[in-house]
Design a protein around this motif. Structure first.
Motif, PDB file in Angstrom:
ATOM      1  N   THR A 185       0.824  -1.210   0.000  1.00 41.53           N
ATOM      2  CA  THR A 185       0.000   0.000   0.000  1.00 41.53           C
ATOM      3  C   THR A 185       0.853   1.253   0.000  1.00 41.53           C
ATOM      4  O   THR A 185       0.437   2.283  -0.538  1.00 41.53           O
ATOM      5  CB  THR A 185      -0.928   0.012   1.216  1.00 41.53           C
ATOM      6  OG1 THR A 185      -0.154  -0.192   2.427  1.00 41.53           O
ATOM      7  CG2 THR A 185      -1.974  -1.070   1.107  1.00 41.53           C
ATOM      8  N   LEU A 188       1.512   1.908  -3.500  1.00 45.04           N
ATOM      9  CA  LEU A 188       0.352   2.417  -4.215  1.00 45.04           C
ATOM     10  C   LEU A 188      -0.107   3.772  -3.686  1.00 45.04           C
ATOM     11  O   LEU A 188      -0.606   4.604  -4.443  1.00 45.04           O
ATOM     12  CB  LEU A 188      -0.812   1.416  -4.104  1.00 45.04           C
ATOM     13  CG  LEU A 188      -0.608   0.047  -4.758  1.00 45.04           C
ATOM     14  CD1 LEU A 188      -1.793  -0.850  -4.462  1.00 45.04           C
ATOM     15  CD2 LEU A 188      -0.421   0.189  -6.256  1.00 45.04           C
ATOM     16  N   ALA A 189       0.039   3.995  -2.371  1.00 41.82           N
ATOM     17  CA  ALA A 189      -0.498   5.211  -1.762  1.00 41.82           C
ATOM     18  C   ALA A 189       0.320   6.443  -2.106  1.00 41.82           C
ATOM     19  O   ALA A 189      -0.229   7.537  -2.240  1.00 41.82           O
ATOM     20  CB  ALA A 189      -0.573   5.038  -0.242  1.00 41.82           C
ATOM     21  N   LEU A 192      -0.795   8.073  -5.300  1.00 38.85           N
ATOM     22  CA  LEU A 192      -2.150   8.600  -5.094  1.00 38.85           C
ATOM     23  C   LEU A 192      -2.120   9.874  -4.260  1.00 38.85           C
ATOM     24  O   LEU A 192      -2.867  10.826  -4.525  1.00 38.85           O
ATOM     25  CB  LEU A 192      -3.024   7.535  -4.417  1.00 38.85           C
ATOM     26  CG  LEU A 192      -3.495   6.381  -5.302  1.00 38.85           C
ATOM     27  CD1 LEU A 192      -4.252   5.352  -4.478  1.00 38.85           C
ATOM     28  CD2 LEU A 192      -4.370   6.899  -6.436  1.00 38.85           C
ATOM     29  N   GLN A 193      -1.260   9.919  -3.245  1.00 41.36           N
ATOM     30  CA  GLN A 193      -1.130  11.128  -2.448  1.00 41.36           C
ATOM     31  C   GLN A 193      -0.599  12.283  -3.288  1.00 41.36           C
ATOM     32  O   GLN A 193      -1.074  13.418  -3.170  1.00 41.36           O
ATOM     33  CB  GLN A 193      -0.209  10.860  -1.253  1.00 41.36           C
ATOM     34  CG  GLN A 193      -0.806   9.934  -0.197  1.00 41.36           C
ATOM     35  CD  GLN A 193       0.187   9.581   0.887  1.00 41.36           C
ATOM     36  OE1 GLN A 193       1.379   9.846   0.769  1.00 41.36           O
ATOM     37  NE2 GLN A 193      -0.303   8.964   1.951  1.00 41.36           N
ATOM     38  N   PHE A 195      -0.982  12.577  -6.473  1.00 43.02           N
ATOM     39  CA  PHE A 195      -2.088  12.922  -7.376  1.00 43.02           C
ATOM     40  C   PHE A 195      -3.080  13.839  -6.669  1.00 43.02           C
ATOM     41  O   PHE A 195      -3.494  14.889  -7.209  1.00 43.02           O
ATOM     42  CB  PHE A 195      -2.753  11.632  -7.858  1.00 43.02           C
ATOM     43  CG  PHE A 195      -3.783  11.846  -8.933  1.00 43.02           C
ATOM     44  CD1 PHE A 195      -3.888  13.046  -9.610  1.00 43.02           C
ATOM     45  CD2 PHE A 195      -4.654  10.819  -9.268  1.00 43.02           C
ATOM     46  CE1 PHE A 195      -4.834  13.228 -10.609  1.00 43.02           C
ATOM     47  CE2 PHE A 195      -5.604  10.988 -10.263  1.00 43.02           C
ATOM     48  CZ  PHE A 195      -5.689  12.195 -10.928  1.00 43.02           C
ATOM     49  N   ALA A 196      -3.489  13.456  -5.451  1.00 46.63           N
ATOM     50  CA  ALA A 196      -4.441  14.278  -4.697  1.00 46.63           C
ATOM     51  C   ALA A 196      -3.858  15.643  -4.373  1.00 46.63           C
ATOM     52  O   ALA A 196      -4.544  16.666  -4.436  1.00 46.63           O
ATOM     53  CB  ALA A 196      -4.850  13.548  -3.414  1.00 46.63           C
ATOM     54  N   ILE A 219      -2.784   4.372 -12.317  1.00 46.81           N
ATOM     55  CA  ILE A 219      -2.616   5.687 -11.703  1.00 46.81           C
ATOM     56  C   ILE A 219      -1.914   6.635 -12.661  1.00 46.81           C
ATOM     57  O   ILE A 219      -2.273   7.822 -12.761  1.00 46.81           O
ATOM     58  CB  ILE A 219      -1.834   5.553 -10.377  1.00 46.81           C
ATOM     59  CG1 ILE A 219      -2.625   4.672  -9.389  1.00 46.81           C
ATOM     60  CG2 ILE A 219      -1.560   6.910  -9.754  1.00 46.81           C
ATOM     61  CD1 ILE A 219      -1.925   4.452  -8.075  1.00 46.81           C
TER      62      ILE A 219
END
Length: 446
Positions: A185, A188-189, A192-193, A195-196, A219
């Motif tokens: 994770t 993967l996280a 994503l972080q 991206f956000a 992603i």
């Protein structure tokens, strides 16, 4: 043969999920094997599950079927370092401690089913049954000719019970799964972080740079699509700004000609009315262009002291002999566009001063949100109109006098700026008369 452009990407979320599951299982098995090696016999299965019962039954059946003169040699032949087997013609030849109940309990049913000696006696002795040190395990089995076999094993633990062993295995599985999941994770996280974070930054600063496409294939595709959308929006805003600048120039030119031609009108009353209409049209055009262009939206988002910005506004009105009460922290650092928020507060304060009395500002802040309240004492606004006043060109009063009501774009522009900060602008009627405007701004984690 697949074309190079159709090759499936290797770094995908699907593969990461499959690899995470597989690695969790392999890690659990590795931890279990390591536990068995380090914990020794405590991690091994108990006696009833170790296969020793079947081994004892096989040896007993074999020796029972042999000739009496061969049994002692057979017993010695099947003995090893972990299990010693001896044959005795009589029970008196066997030296064992005297105990009240030497019956064999654990695995007795299974052993009796495997034995072919025909219901002979079975006795079992624990290391604690022997006097003094050197105690060991002993199992006596009576054969069909009433001779005896003695099985002896060194003192040792036959392992944990099934319940504790299952709990340890479950604990190892959970530990290994959590360990592998945290590593996966994290992989993967992180994209994503990012991206956000990039999406939030673009929300408060449309000139923010594109996001670096990193992470698994899905992603990266989402980030590339977002970057493309961001570039299109930036291009659209740039084109709109240029178009509005051209419209501003083209509209002001005929209005200027109308004013010049009005100078030649001999009737003073008709001239005054024409100039009044030209001035009102000029004001409407300027307000509309300011609303659509809104240079405040083009400024760079930055960290600034929101409390100091409000104090500056209050000082400006104090210079005009207008006192505005303030309640809030002396310092409040916020990430946003200071010119845009200053325009919002100025608009709300102008309305509070123009349509009410006793203007005031209250600021409340916590870890997630900043709330700025602009208060006044006046007639307020009917509840059913609280949303309509934010519509462009909506005015509660019927006159078009720009000196009293403007053109109905102030609150629309204010709400647009607040929404671009990810916040809300609400109106509430106060108890005892008056209006309060709430500017709710989220705390940006940037």
């Amino acid at each position: 043969m697949k074309a190079p452009g159709l090759a499936r990407p290797r770094d995908t979320i699907t593969r990461w999920i499959a690899l995470t599951t597989l690695m969790a299982m392999l890690t659990a098995l590795a931890f279990n094997a390591l536990f068995v090696q380090l914990a020794g016999v405590w991690a091994k299965p108990p006696l009833s599950e170790s296969g020793l019962v079947e081994k004892i039954a096989s040896i007993s059946n074999m020796i029972d079927a042999a000739q009496p003169q061969q049994r002692a040699h057979l017993a010695a032949a099947v003995s090893d370092h972990g299990l010693t087997v001896t044959w005795h013609a009589s029970r008196r030849d066997i030296e064992v401690p005297k105990v009240d109940e030497p019956e064999y309990r654990e695995g007795s049913t299974r052993l009796e089913q495997l034995l072919k000696v025909g219901g002979g006696a079975i006795e079992a002795y624990q290391p604690s049954d022997w006097p003094g040190p050197g105690g060991h395990y002993a199992l006596l089995i009576q054969l069909r000719d009433e001779s005896w076999l003695m099985f002896s094993a060194v003192s040792r633990s036959w392992g944990l019970d099934e319940g504790p062993r299952n709990l340890i295995v479950i604990g190892l599985v959970l530990f290994s799964t959590v360990l592998v999941a945290l590593i996966a994770t994290r992989r993967l996280a992180r994209p994503l972080q990012q991206f956000a974070l990039g999406a939030r930054r673009f929300g408060v600063d449309f000139r923010a740079p594109p996001i670096e496409p990193v992470g698994p294939h899905e992603i990266r595709q989402a980030i590339l699509a977002f970057n493309a959308m961001q570039a299109q929006l930036q291009h659209f805003i740039k084109d709109r700004t240029q178009m509005l600048a051209a419209i501003s120039h083209d509209l002001r030119t005929p209005l200027t000609r109308m004013r010049l031609r009005g100078e030649f009108i001999e009737d003073p009353e008709q001239q005054r009315r024409l100039f009044h209409d030209v001035d009102e049209m000029q004001a409407m055009i300027n307000s509309a262009l300011d609303f659509f262009r809104d240079d405040a939206r083009l400024e760079q988002a930055t960290s600034f002291d929101l409390a100091e910005l409000l104090q500056t506004l209050i000082d400006d009105y104090r210079d005009q002999s207008i006192d505005i009460a303030f309640s809030g922290p002396p310092r409040l650092v916020y990430f946003g566009r200071p010119l845009g928020l200053k325009r919002v507060m100025s608009n709300l304060l102008e309305n509070a001063i123009k349509y009410g009395s006793e203007p005031a500002i209250e600021v409340l802040a916590d870890a997630e949100q900043v709330r700025v309240c602009v208060l006044d004492r006046g007639p307020g606004i009917p509840t059913e109109w609280h949303e309509h006043v934010f519509e462009p060109f909506f005015r509660m009063e019927s006159s078009r006098n720009r000196n009293t009501g403007g053109v109905g774009l102030g609150l629309s522009a204010a709400r647009a700026i607040v929404l671009e900060h990810g916040g809300e602008l609400r109106l509430h009627n106060r108890d005892g008369g008056g209006l309060e405007a709430w500017v709710l701004l989220p705390v940006q984690d940037i």
